[in-house]
Enzyme design. Sequence first.
Site, PDB file in Angstrom:
ATOM      1  N   ASP A  81     178.115-117.258 104.672  1.00  0.00           N
ATOM      2  CA  ASP A  81     177.161-116.263 105.148  1.00  0.00           C
ATOM      3  C   ASP A  81     176.475-116.749 106.427  1.00  0.00           C
ATOM      4  OD1 ASP A  81     175.695-113.793 104.310  1.00  0.00           O
ATOM      5  OD2 ASP A  81     173.965-115.136 104.322  1.00  0.00           O
ATOM      6  N   GLU A  97     181.285-115.285 108.203  1.00  0.00           N
ATOM      7  CA  GLU A  97     180.624-114.138 108.819  1.00  0.00           C
ATOM      8  C   GLU A  97     179.977-114.656 110.097  1.00  0.00           C
ATOM      9  OE1 GLU A  97     177.056-110.984 107.750  1.00  0.00           O
ATOM     10  OE2 GLU A  97     176.780-113.109 107.387  1.00  0.00           O
TER      11      GLU A  97
HETATM   12  C1  GLC Z   1     174.584-111.565 105.428  1.00  0.00           C
HETATM   13  C2  GLC Z   1     174.956-110.725 104.232  1.00  0.00           C
HETATM   14  C3  GLC Z   1     173.848-109.750 103.958  1.00  0.00           C
HETATM   15  C4  GLC Z   1     172.563-110.523 103.698  1.00  0.00           C
HETATM   16  C5  GLC Z   1     172.260-111.487 104.841  1.00  0.00           C
HETATM   17  C6  GLC Z   1     171.172-112.453 104.484  1.00  0.00           C
HETATM   18  O1  GLC Z   1     174.518-110.824 106.585  1.00  0.00           O
HETATM   19  O2  GLC Z   1     176.190-110.089 104.446  1.00  0.00           O
HETATM   20  O3  GLC Z   1     174.149-108.914 102.871  1.00  0.00           O
HETATM   21  O4  GLC Z   1     171.488-109.645 103.547  1.00  0.00           O
HETATM   22  O5  GLC Z   1     173.386-112.253 105.186  1.00  0.00           O
HETATM   23  O6  GLC Z   1     171.664-113.463 103.627  1.00  0.00           O
END
Ligand code: GLC
Length: 550
Positions: A200, A242
């Site tokens: 993440d 991500e």
């Molecule tokens: C990422 C996740 C999202 C979350 C954020 C904070 O972007 O995909 O769902 O709210 O991180 O952890």
Amino acid sequence: MGDRWYSEAVVYCLDIDTYADSDGDGVGDIRGLIGRLDYLARLGVTCLWLHPIHPSPNRDDGYDATDFYNVDPRFGTLGDFAELLHQAQNRGIRVIIDLVVNHTSDEHPWFQSARSSPDSPYRDWYVWSDTEPDDRHQGMVFPGEQNETWSYDRTAKAWYYHRFYKFQPDLNFANPEVRAEIKKVMSFWLQLGVSGFRMDAVPFIIELTEPGNPNSPKDFEFLTEMRQHVQWRRGDAVLLAEANVEPDQLPTFFGDAGGSGNRIHMLFDFMLNGRLMLALARQDPEPVIEALRDTPALPAGGQWATFLRNHDEIDLSRLTAEQRNQVYAEFGPDEDMRIYDRGIRRRLAPMLGNDRRRIELAYALQFSLRGTPVLRYGEEIGMGEDLSLPGREAIRTPMQWSYKPNAGFSTADPDKLVRPVIDKGEFSYEKVNVTAQRRDPKSLLAWFERMIRTLREAPEIGSGATTHIDVPMPAGVLAHRADGPTGTMVFLHNLGAEDVEVDLSVLAPEADLPTDVLADRGYGEVGKLDNLKLAGYGYRWIRLCRGEAV
Ligand code: GLC
């Protein structure tokens, strides 16, 4: 299959709490998921990505952990989790888990200790400032729901940094102890048997935050360090990150030590996602052609993860204002469908007017493009959203298994459910559910099974090279090809509503008994490729020739 399993995987993501409830308490659990592994195996999924599984106050759907070494007791025990890994492995399904370590919950014992005293051993695990930082109101990820990135903590008598919500204090990755701990967390789960992590918020993990500096330096070497660590602990483990950043920054995340990626194996292709939505909205393939052309070259072993929908909003922030407005006009016409000034909180089927032709077209296109496809639970049956729920919860409703009460998700009283099931309108569980579609060979679910099986026979898509076939085409049609040691696949996708004819005779010299292996209908013989019929919103996957099997 090539050496790297992730290049030819089909990834399916789900939240345990909304998937299947085995004990009737209203919350999905691990045993419920184990009971659905046969369904996933039949669908053709080869890798599950589980959204956060850790204990959490759930103020951001688990993306706010209080213990990285455990599973949320609502989901079951660590024993149940080990059983899940075993049962999944028996069916040839790998499991990766969300690793959310940019921040913790503010209820995490580390933060509780850190805020309690400047002398706490955990004080320096978070990012503090004694004075109010100048950039306090900059860099928010959730505009409209978050108005600062530095908040004052009365107990600590200091300001702490949080890139996301206020209840998600950022860990301090400049601190070697934090780095060591996170590596330990990864080791723990690898040792239990996960095949890797969906990481993440990676651009923020490597940020060495300096109060008052909204462009704090980034330490990419930590990614190299993590990769080294993970790969020593488990050779075939994968990192899927991500990192929604500008395209020219992407190669740095893959890393390149003498031609071979040495950091992240796979990145979500956010650029392609926005362009796909634009192409579908305009019924014009040009944005996808641009995406294919502009994609930065990847180091050996680097791979894209493609997606149409995920658990978050569709992020349109990398489109121009005009392009974004076109997508809004088609897919998010009501203010209520939009979120964070940049995105749409809807599922794909409703955005495409529940038009079966367009849903198939969109997914056939995604799955045929380079990279590893990621599919979100419920999309395989064409689930809808519930816009009466706040924020991103609209697209996080329980899986619709059957006609039974609560969509067969749970036997609890409806008011005890973790989230309500969709029970109204054309996406109600009475109309959209697995049981109904399993019985119907023409259902969307049956189509997904067939499409994924076809993908298995076309490893060029995941492991080969994908290029746009740049010859004159009728408006609306994208022609592309995938080439690899196993041969060549050619794809036609008609994003427009008109029936057309396509001339691909330029490919005839390479063809060896070309045939449709997947199409929206029976088109008959491929022939000399000079007169290929293609219906409005139709698609054809054609095997042009076979190479040497590997
Ligand atoms: C990422 C996740 C999202 C979350 C954020 C904070 O972007 O995909 O769902 O709210 O991180 O952890």
